[in-house]
Scaffold this motif. Structure first.
Motif, PDB file in Angstrom:
ATOM      1  N   VAL A   1      -1.693   6.058   5.065  1.00 33.03           N
ATOM      2  CA  VAL A   1      -1.211   4.763   4.589  1.00 33.03           C
ATOM      3  C   VAL A   1      -1.506   3.661   5.604  1.00 33.03           C
ATOM      4  N   ASP A   2      -1.442   3.986   6.891  1.00 27.79           N
ATOM      5  CA  ASP A   2      -1.794   2.991   7.907  1.00 27.79           C
ATOM      6  C   ASP A   2      -3.267   2.602   7.806  1.00 27.79           C
TER       7      ASP A   2
ATOM      8  N   VAL B   1      -3.553   0.155   4.946  1.00 27.24           N
ATOM      9  CA  VAL B   1      -3.078  -1.170   5.352  1.00 27.24           C
ATOM     10  C   VAL B   1      -4.128  -1.886   6.201  1.00 27.24           C
TER      11      VAL B   1
ATOM     12  N   LEU C   1       5.489   4.491   2.367  1.00 27.58           N
ATOM     13  CA  LEU C   1       5.269   5.929   2.466  1.00 27.58           C
ATOM     14  C   LEU C   1       6.518   6.631   1.961  1.00 27.58           C
TER      15      LEU C   1
ATOM     16  N   VAL D   1       0.857  -1.188   0.000  1.00 27.66           N
ATOM     17  CA  VAL D   1       0.000   0.000   0.000  1.00 27.66           C
ATOM     18  C   VAL D   1       0.891   1.235   0.000  1.00 27.66           C
ATOM     19  N   CYS D   2       0.798   2.018  -1.069  1.00 30.28           N
ATOM     20  CA  CYS D   2       1.731   3.135  -1.274  1.00 30.28           C
ATOM     21  C   CYS D   2       1.003   4.470  -1.182  1.00 30.28           C
ATOM     22  N   HIS D   3       1.617   5.395  -0.463  1.00 31.80           N
ATOM     23  CA  HIS D   3       1.072   6.754  -0.366  1.00 31.80           C
ATOM     24  C   HIS D   3       2.215   7.742  -0.494  1.00 31.80           C
TER      25      HIS D   3
ATOM     26  N   PRO E   1       3.096  -1.360   4.228  1.00 29.24           N
ATOM     27  CA  PRO E   1       2.970   0.045   3.820  1.00 29.24           C
ATOM     28  C   PRO E   1       4.206   0.525   3.062  1.00 29.24           C
TER      29      PRO E   1
END
Length: 287
Positions: A65-66, A69, A85, A36-38, A83
């Motif tokens: 981002v948390d 996830v 970030l 999961v990318c932010h 994650p």
């Protein structure tokens, strides 16, 4: 062993939330993980800013981002979710992370932009520059129904053959079928400088259709369990492919086809599909 992760861009927007759901399902089918990318950045790069302010912005980004996830883990507890970030523009961060991913999933637009924007900058730039396939999900173009049908445009270009391979792979994973479409344009009858002298248009068309069926048949042999339907039509590809996405699960296209000018990173057919397709669109680069 677990393969490379499925990368998903997430910023809490409706489109990115749907992309997250798609990425989790993709990872589950592939027995892979989810990344999961932010991306975050200070919106005024030319203005000096205190370190404490940047830390606060990064803290807010970490919360986003948390949350992604946590949502992904709740959708599939058996899928490994991690994650990512990073500071920078969404396109830059996603393209960097895509180098280690099996494929990338992102929403058609994020939190920025104006209200009527159909496709954001990242949803164009990432498919245009990514080294791997990119699936773009629009909130108003999600598949419906229980039947899985993958539509793919094939024109013989390297990117379109890669698209056909991905379409077969997705159909095999989901227990679905593939509809492969090739659109023919007859240049023989055209007037003016585009008219070709001494051209037997019907013979050329027949040869192209035969070659289309030969190529698709050869590639289909890699996934004999997938039912494949082929269509060779004399109509503009934009309209044919958009119409074919009705009740489809996924449209798969190459970055650019044979008719695309070299200066275009994404061909006009692919650009139209990103904005108008009635299902998510996967874009594949040439091998």
């Amino acid at each position: 062993m677990m393969g490379r992760p499925i990368l998903v861009g997430y910023d809490e927007s409706p489109a990115s939330t749907l992309a997250l759901c798609w990425a989790v399902e993709e990872a589950r089918l592939r027995e892979s993980s989810v990344l999961v990318c932010h991306a975050w950045q200070w919106p005024y790069p030319l203005r000096p800013v205190e370190r404490e302010v940047l830390a606060q912005v990064e803290k807010v980004a970490a919360h986003v981002v948390d949350g992604g996830v946590h949502r992904a883990r709740s959708l599939a507890p058996d899928v490994d979710v991690r994650p990512r970030l990073a500071r920078g523009t969404a396109s830059t961060v996603l393209l960097q992370a895509a180098r280690e991913a099996e494929l990338t999933v992102l929403g058609s637009r994020g939190q920025g932009g104006f209200e009527d924007l159909q496709v954001g900058s990242a949803a164009v730039q990432v498919p245009a520059h990514s080294v791997g396939p990119v699936i773009v999900v629009r909130p108003d173009a999600m598949p419906t129904g229980d039947r899985t049908r993958i539509v793919v445009g094939v024109d013989g270009s390297p990117a379109s053959l890669a698209a056909f391979g991905l379409a077969l792979e997705e159909a095999a994973l989901r227990g679905g079928a593939v509809t492969a479409i090739c659109c023919w344009r007859d240049y023989g009858p055209l007037a003016g400088p585009d008219r070709q002298p001494f051209v037997d248009s019907q013979t050329i068309r027949t040869g192209a259709e035969v070659r289309f069926h030969e190529v698709t048949s050869h590639l289909t042999s890699r996934h004999p369990e997938v039912a494949v339907t082929t269509e060779f039509v004399d109509e503009p590809p934009q309209r044919v492919l958009i119409d074919a996405t009705k009740n489809a699960t996924l449209l798969v296209l190459g970055t650019r086809g044979n008719d695309s000018p070299p200066c275009l990173l994404l061909g006009p057919v692919t650009q139209t599909a990103l904005a108008e397709a009635r299902c998510p669109v996967a874009v594949t680069p040439p091998p």
